[in-house]
Design a protein around this motif. Structure first.
Motif, PDB file in Angstrom:
ATOM      1  N   GLY A  19       0.791  -1.232   0.000  1.00 45.10           N
ATOM      2  CA  GLY A  19       0.000   0.000   0.000  1.00 45.10           C
ATOM      3  C   GLY A  19       0.821   1.279   0.000  1.00 45.10           C
ATOM      4  O   GLY A  19       0.278   2.375  -0.041  1.00 45.10           O
ATOM      5  N   SER A  20       2.151   1.155   0.020  1.00 40.52           N
ATOM      6  CA  SER A  20       2.990   2.360   0.031  1.00 40.52           C
ATOM      7  C   SER A  20       3.351   2.793  -1.405  1.00 40.52           C
ATOM      8  O   SER A  20       3.124   2.052  -2.358  1.00 40.52           O
ATOM      9  N   LEU A  21       3.915   3.982  -1.516  1.00 39.03           N
ATOM     10  CA  LEU A  21       4.300   4.532  -2.818  1.00 39.03           C
ATOM     11  C   LEU A  21       5.576   5.339  -2.614  1.00 39.03           C
ATOM     12  O   LEU A  21       5.675   6.115  -1.670  1.00 39.03           O
ATOM     13  N   SER A  22       6.558   5.154  -3.492  1.00 39.56           N
ATOM     14  CA  SER A  22       7.817   5.904  -3.388  1.00 39.56           C
ATOM     15  C   SER A  22       8.212   6.455  -4.747  1.00 39.56           C
ATOM     16  O   SER A  22       8.078   5.755  -5.756  1.00 39.56           O
ATOM     17  N   PHE A  23       8.708   7.665  -4.755  1.00 36.70           N
ATOM     18  CA  PHE A  23       9.198   8.228  -6.023  1.00 36.70           C
ATOM     19  C   PHE A  23      10.241   9.313  -5.764  1.00 36.70           C
ATOM     20  O   PHE A  23      10.380   9.809  -4.643  1.00 36.70           O
ATOM     21  N   LEU A  24      10.982   9.645  -6.800  1.00 40.30           N
ATOM     22  CA  LEU A  24      11.980  10.717  -6.734  1.00 40.30           C
ATOM     23  C   LEU A  24      11.453  11.922  -7.498  1.00 40.30           C
ATOM     24  O   LEU A  24      10.664  11.774  -8.438  1.00 40.30           O
ATOM     25  N   VAL A  25      11.891  13.109  -7.088  1.00 43.97           N
ATOM     26  CA  VAL A  25      11.483  14.353  -7.750  1.00 43.97           C
ATOM     27  C   VAL A  25      12.735  15.129  -8.129  1.00 43.97           C
ATOM     28  O   VAL A  25      13.593  15.407  -7.285  1.00 43.97           O
ATOM     29  N   LEU A  26      12.815  15.494  -9.412  1.00 45.54           N
ATOM     30  CA  LEU A  26      14.000  16.139  -9.969  1.00 45.54           C
ATOM     31  C   LEU A  26      13.562  17.245 -10.913  1.00 45.54           C
ATOM     32  O   LEU A  26      12.575  17.085 -11.633  1.00 45.54           O
ATOM     33  N   GLY A  27      14.285  18.354 -10.933  1.00 45.55           N
ATOM     34  CA  GLY A  27      13.939  19.408 -11.884  1.00 45.55           C
ATOM     35  C   GLY A  27      15.158  20.074 -12.483  1.00 45.55           C
ATOM     36  O   GLY A  27      16.261  19.985 -11.951  1.00 45.55           O
ATOM     37  N   VAL A  57       9.409  11.776 -10.901  1.00 46.88           N
ATOM     38  CA  VAL A  57       8.676  12.977 -11.317  1.00 46.88           C
ATOM     39  C   VAL A  57       9.692  14.034 -11.741  1.00 46.88           C
ATOM     40  O   VAL A  57      10.638  14.322 -11.005  1.00 46.88           O
ATOM     41  N   SER A  58       9.503  14.599 -12.933  1.00 42.26           N
ATOM     42  CA  SER A  58      10.345  15.718 -13.373  1.00 42.26           C
ATOM     43  C   SER A  58       9.532  17.006 -13.356  1.00 42.26           C
ATOM     44  O   SER A  58       8.457  17.087 -13.957  1.00 42.26           O
ATOM     45  N   THR A  59      10.064  18.021 -12.674  1.00 47.50           N
ATOM     46  CA  THR A  59       9.346  19.289 -12.522  1.00 47.50           C
ATOM     47  C   THR A  59       9.630  20.283 -13.652  1.00 47.50           C
ATOM     48  O   THR A  59       9.328  21.460 -13.532  1.00 47.50           O
ATOM     49  N   GLY A  60      10.202  19.800 -14.767  1.00 52.50           N
ATOM     50  CA  GLY A  60      10.347  20.657 -15.944  1.00 52.50           C
ATOM     51  C   GLY A  60      11.716  21.285 -16.131  1.00 52.50           C
ATOM     52  O   GLY A  60      12.612  21.116 -15.314  1.00 52.50           O
ATOM     53  N   ASP A  61      11.849  22.055 -17.222  1.00 48.55           N
ATOM     54  CA  ASP A  61      13.148  22.464 -17.751  1.00 48.55           C
ATOM     55  C   ASP A  61      13.982  21.198 -17.931  1.00 48.55           C
ATOM     56  O   ASP A  61      15.037  21.002 -17.330  1.00 48.55           O
ATOM     57  N   ASN A  62      13.426  20.351 -18.796  1.00 48.49           N
ATOM     58  CA  ASN A  62      13.996  19.026 -19.017  1.00 48.49           C
ATOM     59  C   ASN A  62      15.222  19.073 -19.933  1.00 48.49           C
ATOM     60  O   ASN A  62      16.111  18.240 -19.800  1.00 48.49           O
ATOM     61  N   GLY A 248      14.649  21.792  -7.934  1.00 48.25           N
ATOM     62  CA  GLY A 248      15.069  22.294  -9.246  1.00 48.25           C
ATOM     63  C   GLY A 248      16.580  22.291  -9.378  1.00 48.25           C
ATOM     64  O   GLY A 248      17.168  23.134 -10.052  1.00 48.25           O
ATOM     65  N   ALA A 249      17.213  21.325  -8.702  1.00 48.05           N
ATOM     66  CA  ALA A 249      18.678  21.335  -8.594  1.00 48.05           C
ATOM     67  C   ALA A 249      19.322  20.168  -9.328  1.00 48.05           C
ATOM     68  O   ALA A 249      20.355  19.658  -8.921  1.00 48.05           O
ATOM     69  N   GLY A 250      18.696  19.762 -10.459  1.00 47.19           N
ATOM     70  CA  GLY A 250      19.166  18.583 -11.178  1.00 47.19           C
ATOM     71  C   GLY A 250      20.498  18.737 -11.890  1.00 47.19           C
ATOM     72  O   GLY A 250      21.171  17.757 -12.186  1.00 47.19           O
ATOM     73  N   SER A 251      20.878  19.985 -12.191  1.00 48.76           N
ATOM     74  CA  SER A 251      22.212  20.193 -12.786  1.00 48.76           C
ATOM     75  C   SER A 251      22.776  21.538 -12.325  1.00 48.76           C
ATOM     76  O   SER A 251      23.247  21.660 -11.203  1.00 48.76           O
ATOM     77  N   LYS A 252      22.657  22.564 -13.146  1.00 46.34           N
ATOM     78  CA  LYS A 252      23.286  23.850 -12.812  1.00 46.34           C
ATOM     79  C   LYS A 252      22.586  24.495 -11.607  1.00 46.34           C
ATOM     80  O   LYS A 252      21.381  24.710 -11.626  1.00 46.34           O
ATOM     81  N   GLY A 272      22.741  24.238  -3.727  1.00 44.36           N
ATOM     82  CA  GLY A 272      23.590  23.365  -4.548  1.00 44.36           C
ATOM     83  C   GLY A 272      22.734  22.361  -5.299  1.00 44.36           C
ATOM     84  O   GLY A 272      21.511  22.422  -5.267  1.00 44.36           O
ATOM     85  N   GLN A 273      23.402  21.400  -5.962  1.00 43.46           N
ATOM     86  CA  GLN A 273      22.648  20.402  -6.731  1.00 43.46           C
ATOM     87  C   GLN A 273      22.085  19.307  -5.843  1.00 43.46           C
ATOM     88  O   GLN A 273      22.615  19.030  -4.770  1.00 43.46           O
ATOM     89  N   GLY A 274      21.021  18.678  -6.327  1.00 41.91           N
ATOM     90  CA  GLY A 274      20.437  17.566  -5.589  1.00 41.91           C
ATOM     91  C   GLY A 274      19.042  17.224  -6.082  1.00 41.91           C
ATOM     92  O   GLY A 274      18.625  17.658  -7.159  1.00 41.91           O
ATOM     93  N   PHE A 275      18.326  16.458  -5.271  1.00 42.56           N
ATOM     94  CA  PHE A 275      16.996  15.974  -5.662  1.00 42.56           C
ATOM     95  C   PHE A 275      16.226  15.630  -4.395  1.00 42.56           C
ATOM     96  O   PHE A 275      16.714  15.829  -3.277  1.00 42.56           O
ATOM     97  N   MET A 276      15.030  15.092  -4.570  1.00 41.53           N
ATOM     98  CA  MET A 276      14.129  14.850  -3.451  1.00 41.53           C
ATOM     99  C   MET A 276      13.523  13.451  -3.577  1.00 41.53           C
ATOM    100  O   MET A 276      13.307  12.974  -4.689  1.00 41.53           O
TER     101      MET A 276
END
Length: 310
Positions: A19-27, A57-62, A248-252, A272-276
Motif C-alpha cells: 500500500g505504500s508509494l515511493s518516487f523521486l522528484v528532480l527538476g 517525477v520531473s518538474t520541468g526544464d527538461n 530544481g537542482a538537477g544540474s546547474k 547546490g545540486q540535488g533531488f528529493m
C-alpha cells in the motif's frame, strides 16, 4: 473558433502490495551530464534502489537551454537516456514542461515518438497520475506567466496549443479544480514547474499565487512540488497545511542567489545540486532532500489520522 482546452488525462500507477508509494522528484536537469547532472543521476540511482521507487517525477526544464529542436533531437538521449542509466531509474518518468522547454519545439517532448526511443518518457502539458493512495496533479504553469508573452527577452516560445492564453488557463484551472474536488486520495500532490513560494532567484510566482493557490488551499492539497529555481527548498503555507517543495537542482545550481532568508515560513533552503525523495503510506509522508553526494540535508515527515468510515 476552436478554444484551447486542457482536458486532464489520467494514468493509473498502482501502489506497492503493502500500500505504500515511493518516487523521486528532480527538476531543471538536461545538460548532457554537465554541471553535476551525472553525479546527481548516480545518487538518484542509489536512493531509488534503497526506496524501491515506483516512478520519477520531473518538474520541468527538461532540456537546456532551449528545449528540444524536434523529436529527433539527439539531446533527448544525451541528456536523458544516457544519463539516468541506473537500474532503479528504469521506471516511468512523469514530466511537465518548463519555460526553457517552451523555447524549443514544446510539442516534441509531448510526442509519442520519444516514448519509442525511451519507453520511460511521459511528458504532457497537464495530467493526473492516480495510485489510489495518492493522486498527483501535473499542471502546465508556463502559460500562466505573463512576462513570457509580453517581454520574452529575445526568446521565442512555442505557444501552439496554448492560444488563446486566457481561455487555456481558464479551462485548465476549471479542470484542476474539478479533479481536486472529486479526488478521494489520501494524499493530494500538485506538481508544476514554477514555484508558488520560493526564496530563490525567481521568487514567488504572483500569477500562481493569485490563480492556482486558492484552488489548492480550498481542496486539501498536501504538497505543491516545483522546479524553476535551481535549488532545494521547503516552505510552509501560512494559511493552509500545504507544504511548498522546490526540487530544481538537477544540474546547474545558483550558489548564493536568493531573495531573502528571513521568512518565518521557510523551513529549508540549499543552493547546490540535488533531488528529493517521497515515500507515502496510508498514515505518513516522508520526504527527504539529498545533495550531490547523496547526503540527506533535510527531512519532512507528515502524519495523517486513519479515519474509519462509519
Amino acid at each position: 473558433m476552436l478554444h484551447a482546452s486542457a482536458e486532464l488525462q489520467r494514468f493509473e500507477h498502482s501502489s506497492k502490495s503493502d500500500g505504500s508509494l515511493s518516487f523521486l522528484v528532480l527538476g531543471d536537469w538536461g545538460r548532457r551530464g554537465a554541471y553535476n547532472q551525472s553525479e546527481v543521476a548516480f545518487q538518484m540511482g542509489e536512493v531509488g534502489e534503497k526506496l524501491d521507487i515506483d516512478f520519477v517525477v520531473s518538474t520541468g526544464d527538461n532540456f537546456y537551454d532551449n528545449g528540444l529542436t524536434s523529436h529527433h533531437d539527439s539531446a533527448f538521449e544525451e541528456s536523458f537516456t544516457n544519463i539516468y542509466t541506473a537500474k532503479s531509474l528504469q521506471k516511468q518518468w512523469y514530466s511537465v514542461l518548463g519555460n526553457h522547454d517552451y523555447r524549443g519545439d514544446a510539442e516534441a517532448q509531448l510526442s509519442p515518438v520519444l516514448r519509442e526511443i525511451d519507453r520511460r518518457w511521459l511528458c504532457l502539458r497537464s495530467f493526473i497520475v492516480d495510485s489510489e493512495l495518492a493522486e498527483i496533479f501535473f499542471v502546465d504553469t508556463t502559460p500562466f506567466v505573463e512576462e513570457y508573452f509580453s517581454d520574452s527577452d529575445g526568446h521565442s516560445y512555442d505557444w501552439r496549443g496554448i492560444m488563446p492564453q486566457k481561455s487555456y488557463i481558464t479551462n485548465l484551472l476549471k479542470d484542476v479544480e474539478l479533479a481536486l474536488r472529486e479526488s478521494t486520495a489520501k494524499w493530494k500532490i500538485v506538481v508544476g514547474h514554477h514555484a508558488i513560494r520560493s526564496v530563490g532567484h525567481h521568487g514567488d510566482t504572483q500569477e500562481l499565487i493569485k490563480q492556482l493557490l486558492p484552488i489548492l488551499q480550498a481542496n486539501n492539497v498536501d504538497f505543491y512540488m516545483n522546479g524553476h529555481d535551481h535549488c532545494l527548498e521547503h516552505i510552509s503555507d501560512t494559511q493552509s497545511p500545504i507544504q511548498f517543495l522546490t526540487s530544481g537542482a538537477g544540474s546547474k545550481a545558483w550558489r548564493g542567489d536568493l531573495k531573502k532568508l528571513n521568512r518565518g515560513d521557510l523551513k529549508f533552503f540549499y543552493d547546490g545540486q540535488g533531488f528529493m525523495s517521497v515515500k507515502l503510506t496510508q498514515t505518513d509522508a516522508n520526504i527527504e532532500f539529498y545533495d550531490v553526494s547523496g547526503k540527506v540535508l533535510h527531512r519532512l515527515t507528515t502524519s495523517k489520522q486513519l479515519y474509519t468510515s462509519m
